[in-house]
Enzyme design. Sequence first.
Site, PDB file in Angstrom:
ATOM      1  CG  ASN A 123      -0.164  -0.104   2.584  1.00  0.00           C
ATOM      2  OD1 ASN A 123       0.479   1.028   2.894  1.00  0.00           O
ATOM      3  ND2 ASN A 123      -0.466  -1.255   3.325  1.00  0.00           N
ATOM      4  CG  ASP A 147      -7.537  -4.934   6.460  1.00  0.00           C
ATOM      5  OD1 ASP A 147      -6.947  -4.951   7.546  1.00  0.00           O
ATOM      6  OD2 ASP A 147      -7.764  -3.863   5.793  1.00  0.00           O
ATOM      7  N   PRO A 160      -4.099 -11.328  10.729  1.00  0.00           N
ATOM      8  CG  PRO A 160      -1.907 -11.760  12.007  1.00  0.00           C
ATOM      9  CD  PRO A 160      -2.537 -12.097  10.477  1.00  0.00           C
ATOM     10  CB  ILE A 206      -0.931  -6.230  14.623  1.00  0.00           C
ATOM     11  CG1 ILE A 206      -0.651  -6.991  13.570  1.00  0.00           C
ATOM     12  CG2 ILE A 206      -0.112  -5.723  15.671  1.00  0.00           C
ATOM     13  CD1 ILE A 206       0.388  -6.222  12.781  1.00  0.00           C
ATOM     14  CB  VAL A 207      -4.032  -2.213  16.789  1.00  0.00           C
ATOM     15  CG1 VAL A 207      -5.397  -2.358  16.158  1.00  0.00           C
ATOM     16  CG2 VAL A 207      -3.774  -1.080  17.732  1.00  0.00           C
ATOM     17  CG  PHE A 239      -2.783   6.186  13.113  1.00  0.00           C
ATOM     18  CD1 PHE A 239      -2.045   6.152  14.260  1.00  0.00           C
ATOM     19  CD2 PHE A 239      -2.789   7.672  12.451  1.00  0.00           C
ATOM     20  CE1 PHE A 239      -1.350   7.011  14.602  1.00  0.00           C
ATOM     21  CE2 PHE A 239      -2.028   8.517  12.923  1.00  0.00           C
ATOM     22  CZ  PHE A 239      -1.089   8.096  14.211  1.00  0.00           C
ATOM     23  CE  LYS A 280     -11.175   0.743  10.222  1.00  0.00           C
ATOM     24  NZ  LYS A 280     -10.501   1.571   8.958  1.00  0.00           N
ATOM     25  CE  LYS A 332      -9.295  -2.341  13.712  1.00  0.00           C
ATOM     26  NZ  LYS A 332      -8.162  -2.760  12.972  1.00  0.00           N
TER      27      LYS A 332
END
Length: 403
Positions: free
Chosen positions: A212, A281, A307, A309-310, A325, A339, A343
């Site tokens: 990206n 992702d 996975p 991560i955050v 972020f 989010k 999360k």
Amino acid sequence: MTETLKGSRILLGVCGGIAAYKACELTRGLRELGAEVQVLMTVAAQQFVTPMTFQALSGRPVRSDLWDPLAEAAMGHIELARFAEHMVIAPASADCLARLAHGLASDLLSTVCLASAAPLSIAPAMNQQMWRHPATKANLAQLLQRGVRCIGPETGAQACGDHGPGRMAEPSQIIADLLAQRAQARVLAGRRILISAGPTYEDIDPARFIGNRSSGRMGFAIAAAAAAMGAETTLIAGPVALATPAGARRIDVRSAAEMHAAVLSEVGANEVFIAAAAVADYRPSTPQSRKIKRTAQALELSLIPNPDIVAAVAALPNRPLVVGFAAETEDLLVHARSKLERKHLDLICANQIGVAGTGFECDDNQLTLLWPGGERALAPAPKTELARALLLEIAARLAQRGR
Ligand code: PMT
């Protein structure tokens, strides 16, 4: 309480340019606040102001010659580098920016800058066209990435008759910035902060990958600012072409799986995790060990989720303060808040992507900080400045929690 610079040792570099006269006022202002000031002039600076003026104002002999046999008998450039708790170059010419960006050591000022680990502030001053030149812009971008602080320049009438950006910031503005930096310098002392930055690359075959547009600049700016504020800083970086910020420990990774493993192995020792990386992702379900050959047929790639991560860090029993972020093209704040909740983050920084001049691959950004029950929009600014604002917010939260 009166603000003071008492006890601070400032090395003031003065470059050639008509704004050199303002450096006299700056020297006096710094001394009035209690700083010890050692002035270092380039040869060109002496065409504008004499060393005697700065000697009288600073109370110290001015240094300017890399080849001064007397000073160099005691390794003068190293002694100057060690003297400096903070280096300020005002005015900083276009030539000086170029030397610093390229790590040249061709005169005393550039040599001392290379030999010193002290934080560096520059107050550029030059003709507006020189300031706008792509070479100067690229040099400045390099310096900002390394954590150099740029004060000004101002826009207005120039000595050459032009009008535009390139006037040196006023001495009062430079002093205010130094006072603010001094106040912030130890705000994260003793804290341990883990930061992820940059993209991840998900290999399709030995020649191709899915990636990206993240350049890593936002995450690297946060790492530079965290280290400058006294935090023990670990930076887990995806594939980017950026120099490691001074004072940060860097771990390089390539894929989301590698970043996931590195974050989970490091995070236990940290009080804060800031996930600025743009993690892919999805990854190819079966990366090929040989290059896929071109055929006339359509090619379908099967992708499986990486996975999160955050979210994995937020689910740890002894979780740190977790900051994510959100990069969105539309409905920025709605998606960011979703989010934050999904999360289980403490804070999320929403930034718009898909618009030129903000988000991916540029020096500036615009962040809105969201947390459960509140939000605060930060003014658009260079990523280096936003990084400091974010870390001050985090420092306040750590203090509130009594952590
Ligand atoms: O690198 P620059 O060019 O300076 O650009 C900066 C930036 C735009 C990349 C940065 O400011 C930013 O927004 N980073 C997060 C980009 C992103 O992946 O956002 P997201 O909305 O897809 O992910 C939300 C959060 O989950 C992020 O904190 C991300 O790190 C995290 N995540 C996402 C996927 C995944 N598998 N694991 C994660 O941890």
